[in-house]
Design an enzyme around this catalytic site. Structure first.
Site, PDB file in Angstrom:
ATOM      1  N   GLU A 169      -0.169 -98.401  17.467  1.00 25.12           N
ATOM      2  CA  GLU A 169       1.156 -98.558  16.867  1.00 25.12           C
ATOM      3  C   GLU A 169       1.345 -99.996  16.409  1.00 25.12           C
ATOM      4  O   GLU A 169       1.064-100.924  17.165  1.00 25.12           O
ATOM      5  CB  GLU A 169       2.252 -98.194  17.877  1.00 25.12           C
ATOM      6  N   ALA A 305       3.625-101.968  27.198  1.00 23.57           N
ATOM      7  CA  ALA A 305       3.107-100.613  27.383  1.00 23.57           C
ATOM      8  C   ALA A 305       3.240 -99.856  26.078  1.00 23.57           C
ATOM      9  O   ALA A 305       4.047-100.201  25.216  1.00 23.57           O
ATOM     10  CB  ALA A 305       3.855 -99.899  28.504  1.00 23.57           C
ATOM     11  N   ASN A 308       1.131 -93.626  24.069  1.00 23.48           N
ATOM     12  CA  ASN A 308       0.146 -92.653  23.589  1.00 23.48           C
ATOM     13  C   ASN A 308       0.344 -91.329  24.323  1.00 23.48           C
ATOM     14  O   ASN A 308       0.417 -91.292  25.549  1.00 23.48           O
ATOM     15  CB  ASN A 308      -1.264 -93.173  23.857  1.00 23.48           C
ATOM     16  N   HIS A 340      10.645 -95.578  30.350  1.00 20.75           N
ATOM     17  CA  HIS A 340      10.687 -95.761  28.895  1.00 20.75           C
ATOM     18  C   HIS A 340       9.541 -95.006  28.221  1.00 20.75           C
ATOM     19  O   HIS A 340       9.752 -94.212  27.296  1.00 20.75           O
ATOM     20  CB  HIS A 340      10.599 -97.255  28.587  1.00 20.75           C
ATOM     21  N   GLU A 341       8.317 -95.249  28.693  1.00 19.08           N
ATOM     22  CA  GLU A 341       7.160 -94.638  28.046  1.00 19.08           C
ATOM     23  C   GLU A 341       7.123 -93.123  28.233  1.00 19.08           C
ATOM     24  O   GLU A 341       6.692 -92.387  27.343  1.00 19.08           O
ATOM     25  CB  GLU A 341       5.867 -95.264  28.567  1.00 19.08           C
ATOM     26  N   GLU A 363      12.615 -95.864  19.789  1.00 20.51           N
ATOM     27  CA  GLU A 363      12.783 -96.955  20.747  1.00 20.51           C
ATOM     28  C   GLU A 363      14.187 -97.046  21.340  1.00 20.51           C
ATOM     29  O   GLU A 363      14.347 -97.337  22.522  1.00 20.51           O
ATOM     30  CB  GLU A 363      12.395 -98.281  20.097  1.00 20.51           C
TER      31      GLU A 363
END
EC number: 3.4.11.-
Length: 889
Positions: A169, A305, A308, A340-341, A363
């Site tokens: 990204e 982080a 994926n 978050h991820e 985001e």
């Protein structure tokens, strides 16, 4: 991606093609692209050829820092064409073929355009309309910075080790695989790799087969992914080990370098709990069979982080808890990174924005879900109060002329990289929180669930979400959403003098705009949801301020509090009598409203909209028993004022003496020693207070930190893990040459990457300019490691921005070699951002003109605006603080 930061490579501005695009091939569960979708979706590639599947075979050579590869791409050709253009970056092509109904033909030539990051395959005979497979052979490079396919070296007791990872990204899949490297070109991926037999290979999906090839090699094939964007593809390779747990039928894993697995227990347990929580909230179960979090040594200046799908990449400091050095803040950071991820596995991976204009759909929502999950799953941390800090971070940037809308026009790869910023993350999160409060949490969740179901495996724009919110709420929420996402800036709600009659308080509210650097600016117009109450009453009043003004009636006759609960994204400016009444009642307000009032008072004072000293009156009114996070806010704000006085020793000392006297009783109450059963927020405050008092030059705190450091060799309790980094930070900040040498020797001897990184940070944190210069020189040697070098220079810039910027510019080639290409447009301006030196304005402008494309100067412009504002504050606001200080006993 966690925390505002991104990786990619520089590209020149590219003309955006707006011709038609054929719908993507998709599984039955995925919606097909509509004609209007095709026409409106941005692309930097010619339209007409659309991928549906990639089969990538990759053979990395970690020691040689190269790889060879073959990729077979299934494509749909909309109309006969003799050429196919796709993204490629720094790849060396061997050859390519196309196979379709008319047979197979070799590409007659392959043209590479470095400026547009593309490769064009030319064929002697047109490719007919319909399905084809493109088979391409090529080779590429393995880098040393966290972009594309890269290596990270680390020390172990057995010697130096090297691991490989990918980071794609926003636009770096093209450096590993020729592809349609744009988010709207979703496809499925089959990855196989030829790697050393003794190492673990990791991909998005579970291993489907592993075959020994002899000569110490094996071929590992991973299961085919769901339909997804190229930037979510992942590959990792190294001397790893893995721990797993089952959650709702999904295998959740954590992967670390060998020997570190024990430090992943917290992350593993919390990942399993988060997966269950998100399955329930989104109403769509996580669709992959496994979800790994991969811990990597080292760090990046721009992200912690990356989400994926099924294989989240995270630097160790944001995933592993080391009992020797980890703090409560570390634990909370690990949790919020996980939250978050993992939220991205839905917002971003399952449903992806069509183009980087709507990056906030990824985001902003992941940031909001991160905060929501932390508050819900760990109420003992009381993180609900952090929403004010998040909002303040956004408003600080949003009130400058260099801000941009949440939804912004992105024209180049570089602009996409710069879009990973405070506005996208923190303003996005804050606007979502405001809208959720406006429609209600249940209604909001209903809308989110509908959005997920309708757009699973597809791509969206913001209006796709707003349609679902409007439908669930039964009212036009999208009009408010557009005001806050399609235009920049911070609304200002002015509160007139209140009148109390018959047990109700009435007031007029008017809407302007809060700006730090444009006093004469004509205000934009927003529809602003306002929640208010009188102090002492639990009854709330709600009103929508539109067309610039409205009246408000609130039950009760106490002081009026606007933005009660602090969910609104706006500043509140009270008439003097109202402000005085609130200040008198400050100690009785809920903690979150104390934080909101402190934040507004500080910012409004620095912007010249009220007396800057009014904020210090609120600091005086803050009770000793206030929530630890309120005192954390006070400490941070006083530290900021200390920095504003930089360069004027006498005035700074006068302010520091007052600030130390105000914080000393809080430090005495908190103490250096943790108490049994104390709240997590107290542990965090303890470190904040010690750090702030150190910055203020408190001799008692500095002496105690030095005493504990000296005693640690014979008394391990002198530096407990929770305070180790804090105490070392004080010692390093006020170090003499001998102490710096001692810390340097410890850094050289240390083999644990987490500890080693911290020690090199400490070497760069000295207040002494001479020691700062030694740290800068050290940063450009091989000793700290490639990922520590730029971090050390950045750390020096906190106390010595002019010194760090001048040094980096004088060694620009060496510095550039240690950061990836697209990061340069952000890295150098950020070194200068804390300066208050007027000369820095010309230096930054000259750097931008010489080294940055006109479309890539956003960070440089923002740093210039920050410096200009700091100069203005010093000249126009600090005298009022001086006058107030002179009146204090």
């Amino acid at each position: 991606m966690h925390r505002n930061l991104s990786r990619s490579r520089i590209a020149a501005a590219v003309v955006l093609a707006l011709a038609s695009l054929t719908s993507h091939a998709a599984p039955a569960a995925a919606p097909q692209a509509s004609a209007s979708h095709a026409l409106s979706t941005t692309t930097q590639l010619p339209r007409g050829v659309t991928p549906s599947h990639y089969a990538l075979s990759l053979t990395p050579d970690a020691q040689a820092a190269t790889f060879t590869a073959n990729v077979t791409i299934t494509v749909d050709v909309a109309a006969p064409t003799r050429s196919v253009t796709l993204n490629a970056l720094e790849l060396a092509f061997v050859g390519a073929t196309a196979e379709g109904a008319g047979g197979t033909q070799q590409a007659s030539r392959i043209d590479v355009d470095a400026a547009t990051q593309t490769a064009t395959l030319h064929f002697a005979q047109p490719l007919a309309r319909g399905k084809h497979t493109l088979a391409i052979s090529y080779s590429g490079k393995i880098g040393t910075q966290a972009t594309g396919l890269f290596s990270l070296d680390y020390d172990t007791p057995a010697g130096r080790q090297r691991a490989l990872y990918t980071q794609f990204e926003n636009s770096d899949a093209r450096s590993v695989m020729p592809s349609w490297d744009e988010p709207d070109y979703k496809a499925t991926f089959a990855l196989d790799v030829t790697v050393p037999s003794t190492q673990m290979a990791v991909g998005n999906m579970p291993v489907a087969s592993s075959t020994e090839l002899g000569n110490g090699k094996k071929r590992v094939a991973f299961a085919v992914t769901p339909r997804m964007s190229t930037y979510l593809l992942f590959f990792g390779l190294g001397d790893f080990e893995r721990a797993t747990a089952m959650a709702d039928g999904t295998e959740v894993g954590v992967i670390t370098k060998k020997g570190a697995l024990a430090q992943s227990r917290f992350a593993l347990d919390e990942s399993a709990a988060l997966l269950r929580e998100y399955n329930d909230y989104f109403g769509v179960r996580y669709p992959l069979p496994k979800l790994d979090n991969i811990a990597a040594p080292g760090r990046s200046q721009f992200f912690g982080a990356m989400e994926n799908w099924g294989a989240v990449f995270t630097f160790e400091y944001s995933l592993l808890l080391d009992p020797a050095i980890s703090t409560q803040s570390d634990k909370e950071n690990i949790y919020t990174t996980l939250a978050h991820e993992m939220a991205h596995q839905w917002f971003g991976d399952l449903v992806t924005m069509r183009w980087w204009d709507d990056l906030w759909l990824n985001e902003g929502f992941a940031s909001w879900m991160e905060s929501r999950a932390t508050e819900r799953m760990h109420p003992e941390w009381n993180t609900a109060l952090s929403s004010v800090r998040v909002r303040e971070g956004a408003m600080s940037r949003d009130a400058l002329a260099t801000t941009h809308p949440v939804v912004q026009r992105i024209a180049t790869v570089e602009q996409a990289s710069q879009a990973f910023d405070t506005i996208t993350y923190q303003k996005g999160e804050s606007v979502i929180r405001m809208l959720e409060a406006y429609v209600g949490a249940d209604t909001w969740r209903t809308a989110v669930r509908s959005y997920m179901r309708k757009h699973a495996y597809g791509n969206t724009v913001s209006n796709d979400l707003w349609r679902e919110v409007d439908a669930a709420a039964g009212k036009p929420v999208s009009a408010i959403a557009h005001d806050f996402t399609l235009q920049p800036g911070v609304p200002l709600i002015r509160v007139g003098e209140a009148v109390c009659k018959a047990g109700n308080t009435s007031v007029t509210l008017s809407q302007g705009e809060f700006t730090k650097d444009r006093e004469q600016k004509k205000p934009l117009s927003w529809r602003v949801p306002v929640i208010a109450q009188t102090v002492g009453s639990d009854k709330l009043a709600r009103v929508l301020v539109q067309n610039g003004k409205t009246s408000l009636t609130v039950p009760g006759c106490g002081p009026l509090l606007v933005n009660a609960g602090q969910s609104g994204y706006y500043r509140t400016l009270y008439a003097p009598k109202q402000a005085g009444a609130l200040a008198s009642s400050f100690a009785t307000l809920p903690a979150i409203d104390q934080l909101g009032l402190l934040s507004d008072s500080q910012s409004l004072g620095m912007a010249g909209l009220q007396n800057p000293a009014d904020f210090l009156e609120l600091v005086k009114a803050t009770p000793l028993q206030a929530d630890p996070q309120v005192w954390g806010k006070v400490a941070g704000a006083l530290n900021n004022l200390h920095d504003q006085y930089a360069g004027d020793q006498a005035r700074q000392r006068r302010f520091d003496d007052w600030a130390i006297a105000r914080l000393a009783p809080v430090m005495a109450q908190t103490g250096w020693q943790a108490r049994a059963g104390e709240a997590a927020t107290v542990a965090t405050l303890r470190s904040q207070l010690i750090g702030t008092l150190s910055d203020l030059g408190d001799p008692a705190v500095i002496a105690e930190a030095r005493r504990r450091h000296a005693a640690a060799g014979s008394d391990p309790s002198a530096m407990p893990a929770a305070l180790r980094r804090t105490i070392l930070g004080v010692v390093a900040q006020h170090a003499d040459g001998a102490t710096w040498d001692q810390l340097h020797a410890e850094a050289q001897a240390e083999k644990t990457p987490l500890v080693r990184n911290q020690l090199y940070d400490l070497l760069a944190s000295s207040d002494d300019p001479a020691l700062a210069r030694r740290a800068l020189a050290l940063a450009l040697t091989d000793e700290p490691g490639l990922t520590n070098s730029p971090a050390m220079i950045s750390r020096v810039s906190h106390a010595h921005p002019d010194l760090a910027f001048d040094f980096a510019l004088a060694h620009i080639d060496q510095v550039n070699a240690r950061i990836d290409a697209s990061s340069r447009s952000r890295y150098f301006p950020r070194l200068a951002a804390a300066s208050g030196n007027p000369a820095m304005l010309d230096k930054l402008a000259a750097y931008a003109r010489a080294h940055l494309a006109a479309t890539a100067r956003g960070d440089a412009d923002t740093s210039i605006a920050d410096i200009q504002y700091r100069i203005k504050v010093r000249a126009q606001r600090l005298p009022a603080i001086d006058t107030w200080l002179a009146k204090q006993s």
